[in-house]
Design a protein around this motif. Structure first.
Motif, PDB file in Angstrom:
ATOM      1  N   SER A   1      15.723  26.916 -11.614  1.00  0.00           N
ATOM      2  CA  SER A   1      15.120  28.154 -12.081  1.00  0.00           C
ATOM      3  C   SER A   1      15.623  28.508 -13.469  1.00  0.00           C
ATOM      4  CB  SER A   1      15.453  29.268 -11.086  1.00  0.00           C
ATOM      5  OG  SER A   1      14.710  30.421 -11.381  1.00  0.00           O
ATOM      6  N   CYS A   2      15.173  29.633 -13.986  1.00  0.00           N
ATOM      7  CA  CYS A   2      15.660  30.121 -15.286  1.00  0.00           C
ATOM      8  C   CYS A   2      15.315  31.593 -15.393  1.00  0.00           C
ATOM      9  CB  CYS A   2      15.005  29.354 -16.433  1.00  0.00           C
ATOM     10  SG  CYS A   2      13.283  29.813 -16.751  1.00  0.00           S
ATOM     11  N   ARG A   3      15.873  32.250 -16.366  1.00  0.00           N
ATOM     12  CA  ARG A   3      15.422  33.604 -16.713  1.00  0.00           C
ATOM     13  C   ARG A   3      15.169  33.640 -18.210  1.00  0.00           C
ATOM     14  NH1 ARG A   3      15.706  37.189 -12.485  1.00  0.00           N
ATOM     15  NH2 ARG A   3      17.391  36.906 -10.992  1.00  0.00           N
TER      16      ARG A   3
ATOM     17  N   GLU B   1      23.991  27.095   1.354  1.00  0.00           N
ATOM     18  CA  GLU B   1      22.788  27.815   0.941  1.00  0.00           C
ATOM     19  C   GLU B   1      23.004  28.528  -0.394  1.00  0.00           C
ATOM     20  OE1 GLU B   1      21.184  28.406   5.522  1.00  0.00           O
ATOM     21  OE2 GLU B   1      22.350  30.001   4.575  1.00  0.00           O
TER      22      GLU B   1
ATOM     23  N   GLU C   1      23.027  26.389  -7.967  1.00  0.00           N
ATOM     24  CA  GLU C   1      22.540  25.162  -8.605  1.00  0.00           C
ATOM     25  C   GLU C   1      21.230  25.439  -9.361  1.00  0.00           C
ATOM     26  OE1 GLU C   1      22.324  21.961  -5.766  1.00  0.00           O
ATOM     27  OE2 GLU C   1      21.042  20.747  -7.045  1.00  0.00           O
ATOM     28  N   ALA C   2      20.309  26.171  -8.693  1.00  0.00           N
ATOM     29  CA  ALA C   2      19.015  26.456  -9.329  1.00  0.00           C
ATOM     30  C   ALA C   2      19.159  27.441 -10.487  1.00  0.00           C
ATOM     31  CB  ALA C   2      18.040  27.010  -8.298  1.00  0.00           C
ATOM     32  N   MET C   3      20.129  28.332 -10.376  1.00  0.00           N
ATOM     33  CA  MET C   3      20.288  29.406 -11.366  1.00  0.00           C
ATOM     34  C   MET C   3      21.361  29.089 -12.400  1.00  0.00           C
ATOM     35  SD  MET C   3      18.066  31.671 -10.247  1.00  0.00           S
ATOM     36  CE  MET C   3      18.484  33.239 -11.005  1.00  0.00           C
ATOM     37  N   LYS C   4      21.710  27.833 -12.550  1.00  0.00           N
ATOM     38  CA  LYS C   4      22.874  27.521 -13.380  1.00  0.00           C
ATOM     39  C   LYS C   4      22.711  27.927 -14.837  1.00  0.00           C
ATOM     40  CE  LYS C   4      21.799  22.561 -13.776  1.00  0.00           C
ATOM     41  NZ  LYS C   4      22.294  21.230 -13.465  1.00  0.00           N
ATOM     42  N   ASP C   5      21.467  28.060 -15.301  1.00  0.00           N
ATOM     43  CA  ASP C   5      21.274  28.525 -16.679  1.00  0.00           C
ATOM     44  C   ASP C   5      21.495  30.031 -16.810  1.00  0.00           C
ATOM     45  OD1 ASP C   5      20.662  26.302 -18.378  1.00  0.00           O
ATOM     46  OD2 ASP C   5      18.839  26.020 -17.211  1.00  0.00           O
ATOM     47  N   VAL C   6      21.586  30.722 -15.682  1.00  0.00           N
ATOM     48  CA  VAL C   6      21.735  32.187 -15.707  1.00  0.00           C
ATOM     49  C   VAL C   6      23.143  32.590 -15.271  1.00  0.00           C
ATOM     50  CG1 VAL C   6      20.727  34.353 -14.929  1.00  0.00           C
ATOM     51  CG2 VAL C   6      19.286  32.305 -15.063  1.00  0.00           C
TER      52      VAL C   6
ATOM     53  N   SER D   1      16.167  28.011  -1.959  1.00  0.00           N
ATOM     54  CA  SER D   1      16.381  28.039  -3.410  1.00  0.00           C
ATOM     55  C   SER D   1      15.304  27.226  -4.117  1.00  0.00           C
ATOM     56  CB  SER D   1      17.759  27.473  -3.757  1.00  0.00           C
ATOM     57  OG  SER D   1      17.987  27.500  -5.141  1.00  0.00           O
ATOM     58  N   SER D   2      15.248  27.323  -5.427  1.00  0.00           N
ATOM     59  CA  SER D   2      14.217  26.648  -6.213  1.00  0.00           C
ATOM     60  C   SER D   2      14.616  25.199  -6.452  1.00  0.00           C
ATOM     61  CB  SER D   2      14.062  27.358  -7.559  1.00  0.00           C
ATOM     62  OG  SER D   2      13.777  28.728  -7.336  1.00  0.00           O
TER      63      SER D   2
ATOM     64  N   LYS E   1      22.991  26.171  -3.207  1.00  0.00           N
ATOM     65  CA  LYS E   1      21.678  25.772  -3.725  1.00  0.00           C
ATOM     66  C   LYS E   1      21.156  26.835  -4.693  1.00  0.00           C
ATOM     67  CE  LYS E   1      19.773  22.461  -2.763  1.00  0.00           C
ATOM     68  NZ  LYS E   1      20.023  21.146  -3.442  1.00  0.00           N
ATOM     69  N   ASP E   2      21.460  28.076  -4.418  1.00  0.00           N
ATOM     70  CA  ASP E   2      21.052  29.176  -5.301  1.00  0.00           C
ATOM     71  C   ASP E   2      21.721  29.025  -6.666  1.00  0.00           C
ATOM     72  OD1 ASP E   2      21.317  32.098  -6.387  1.00  0.00           O
ATOM     73  OD2 ASP E   2      19.856  32.269  -4.778  1.00  0.00           O
TER      74      ASP E   2
ATOM     75  N   GLY F   1      13.088  32.753 -12.057  1.00  0.00           N
ATOM     76  CA  GLY F   1      13.659  33.991 -11.523  1.00  0.00           C
ATOM     77  C   GLY F   1      14.555  33.741 -10.321  1.00  0.00           C
ATOM     78  N   GLY F   2      14.939  34.826  -9.651  1.00  0.00           N
ATOM     79  CA  GLY F   2      15.808  34.730  -8.476  1.00  0.00           C
ATOM     80  C   GLY F   2      15.167  33.876  -7.403  1.00  0.00           C
ATOM     81  N   CYS F   3      15.976  33.126  -6.676  1.00  0.00           N
ATOM     82  CA  CYS F   3      15.436  32.217  -5.663  1.00  0.00           C
ATOM     83  C   CYS F   3      15.163  32.948  -4.354  1.00  0.00           C
ATOM     84  CB  CYS F   3      16.433  31.089  -5.411  1.00  0.00           C
ATOM     85  SG  CYS F   3      16.932  30.243  -6.916  1.00  0.00           S
TER      86      CYS F   3
ATOM     87  N   ARG G   1      19.462  35.944   0.327  1.00  0.00           N
ATOM     88  CA  ARG G   1      18.154  35.414  -0.056  1.00  0.00           C
ATOM     89  C   ARG G   1      18.013  33.920   0.241  1.00  0.00           C
ATOM     90  NH1 ARG G   1      18.796  36.435  -6.596  1.00  0.00           N
ATOM     91  NH2 ARG G   1      19.931  34.552  -7.124  1.00  0.00           N
TER      92      ARG G   1
END
Lengths: 392, 392
Positions: A77-79, B163, B169-174, A72-73, B166-167, A12-14, A296
């Motif tokens: 992360s994923c959704r 920052e 990067e973590a959410m790149k699948d979304v 951040s994760s 990094k978000d 989910g969201g970081c 965030r």
């Protein structure tokens, strides 16, 4: 419970403190006799399906300190929403890694994922403790006082509103109306947090609009006009998900709506639309700030309470998992209001999965355009220090 | 120079450290025998026309400390361009207050205002020292190494990019593409600052687009595609004032352009437009962050160097004014690169007024989509500490 590996993921969201929970898990698991190895999955549950794992128990102190202070994760992360055909592959992947403890750090969607895996493992007779670790800046998880991640995002939003408010105050002869668009999915907890640094009537923010109340353009324009007439400038904080009485998202063009796999919609135009409204109808120049993911991730506005609690929920998740508990989410319970005291607890995931906690009526004023005193009592202990600015 | 009052004002866009300059002026003026009283004008030169003045020399230490730590222009700002008919009223108002020292903290527009008043006073034989004090997050003033205000906004932009990076990067699948829209008027100094925290190729930002280079949609899409294909996500930082080869602002609808009295245009849709482009042409989800005025007000991202230098230019302005110097702007001169050393200087306002300093060619790479190593050497001494984050 038998000895096995502990697998952890983030989804989910970081947030700015989600890696605190991760380090809480790593450090506690390393001390546990039930846990052989601590493994991380890359990009949430997708990492289990893709079998992208990495060892987390070889980090030295310095690395763990760096990890704690990285927003951040860090695992990615994923959704991703598990499909029926995925469960078999998930279980096979877990077995292959000898995972008996599965910890997922996330929000409502992650709770759903945990629940489904816990059911499936039980059905197949595979011993697996599934524990969900709460995380969301939205603060929209039920059955807990608040969520890790909220306090830090709330601190950013409160401070940014105070600071951008000083800008608008000074520039009132040029750009008298400022719209700040904040996150929070379908709940108004973050919008509400914008009020926390306000100490007198003239301080920003002046108006708040929550997704919990239908947004009425005329009432909004009337509200803005009144504040402008009184003090000459207006700072409005609005959720990116406000809807009109027909439940249509404000600022949404059909082409501009994108939904993810869990059905969450994104609209890019809420603040732009409100600026246009103010300029067209009130003939006042309006500009907007949309901190987006910055709100965030901001490490310089972290709440120390939030940081500490994010670590605590990670620790507790391991303690519960190695006891053999499964199908639960760790919670935060406020046991004392003054001085603020909070402890960890837990709740069955069934009660969390897919349920959103909205801002209750007693935190929103009657006009639906500001918070009540009760909200300050609730939220102030959760945020970091809010600055005091001077007005000459 | 005869004994008289010192009048100070603030104009143009605000910064996080502009009140440091104000306190530098107040504290130095109070020590000067030439200055009877220190007076503030409300909302820049409009305060002189409206005769809204207030005493600044009665503040105690605590108030001055609070003032230093308050962002934005505590005296109020304006973007008012003096008209021919105004000069007489300005001079009458100054005489009435027995003002012989006029200090305005601002940028190019303020320099113009100072110049005109200095000319008019000389023409009318009224003894008046007019000294401009530099301030702008845009860093676009000529004849000086950099401007007070830039270092702090640059620190915010650099950290927010790290920052938010990094978000993404973590959410790149979304949401694999992030557009961050920053300020800087017609110059790319703030966009360039986004690169300062980047330590390796994968770190954000990956692409920068400057107002100094014509923006080409196809080249942009090609750039984004290439980064995406290589690492799976893309963080782009773009100036709100990028223009295409025909000099049209990107994202501007006719109705969406508003200009202030100095002719500066505001467009609300640059980042929105780029997100739409990426989604339509590359079929990649893109979201944007637009920190807006938050980037110039953020007290938790202040650069200590910037804070110190903002105070220094205030001190120097008083020293020069009481010596009878007029028609000048204080400057900052870098006298040593390693270790960084900077001193105050001054320049005739004629050389500043209406002139904008753009990012020079040697700070922009050949492709026009990133900075050069030389820019890091220039800018790193000006910003605060940039964090180190971990990548697992």
């Amino acid at each position: 419970m038998e000895k096995g590996n502990l697998l952890v993921g983030q989804a989910g969201g970081c947030t700015a403190v989600i890696n605190q929970s991760l380090v809480g898990i790593i450090e506690t698991a390393k001390k546990s006799h039930a846990v052989e190895h601590v493994i991380g999955m890359r990009n949430g549950i997708l990492g289990v399906l893709r079998e992208t794992f990495f060892s987390l128990d070889t980090f030295d102190k310095k690395t763990l300190m760096l990890l704690k202070n990285t927003p951040s994760s860090a695992l990615g992360s994923c959704r991703y929403k598990l499909k029926n055909k995925d469960y078999k592959a998930v279980l096979a992947s877990l077995k292959k890694q000898n995972v008996h403890y599965l910890l997922l750090i996330g929000g409502n969607d992650t709770a759903q994922t945990c629940l489904q895996i816990a059911y499936y493992a039980r059905e197949k007779g595979y011993p697996l403790s599934v524990v969900a670790v709460p995380k969301t800046i939205d603060n929209d998880l039920p059955c807990m006082d608040h969520t890790p991640g909220y306090g830090s995002a709330a601190t950013f939003v409160a401070c940014a509103t105070q600071e951008a408010g000083k800008d608008t105050e000074a520039m009132k002869d040029v750009d008298p109306v400022k719209i700040i668009e904040v996150m929070g999915r379908n709940s108004g907890w973050l919008v509400a947090a914008a009020a926390l640094g306000k100490r007198c009537e003239e301080d920003a923010p002046h108006l708040l609009y929550f997704p919990e109340r239908p947004f009425d353009e005329n009432r909004f324009l009337d509200d803005v006009k009144k504040v402008y007439d009184r003090i000459g400038y207006v700072v409005v904080v609005v959720s990116e998900t406000i809807r009109d009485a027909q439940k249509s998202r404000i600022g949404a063009k059909k082409s501009g709506i994108i939904a993810d796999l869990f059905g969450h919609q994104y609209v890019e135009g809420t603040a732009v639309k409100l600026c246009q409204l103010v300029e067209k109808k009130l003939k006042l120049r309006a500009r907007f700030d949309k901190p987006g993911t910055i709100q965030r991730m901001s490490m310089n506005y972290i709440s120390p309470t939030d940081r500490r609690e994010a670590y605590m929920v990670g620790e507790e998740a391991v303690r519960l998992a190695v006891k053999g508990t499964s199908g639960i989410m760790v919670t935060l319970e406020r046991i004392l209001q003054k001085p603020y005291r909070c402890r960890v607890g837990s709740v069955k995931i069934e009660k969390i999965a897919g349920v959103e906690k909205y801002l209750p009526n007693y935190f929103i004023n009657r006009k639906g355009n500001f918070v009540t005193k009760a909200f300050y009592d609730y939220a102030l202990p959760l945020v970091g220090e809010l600055p005091t600015f001077i007005r000459l």
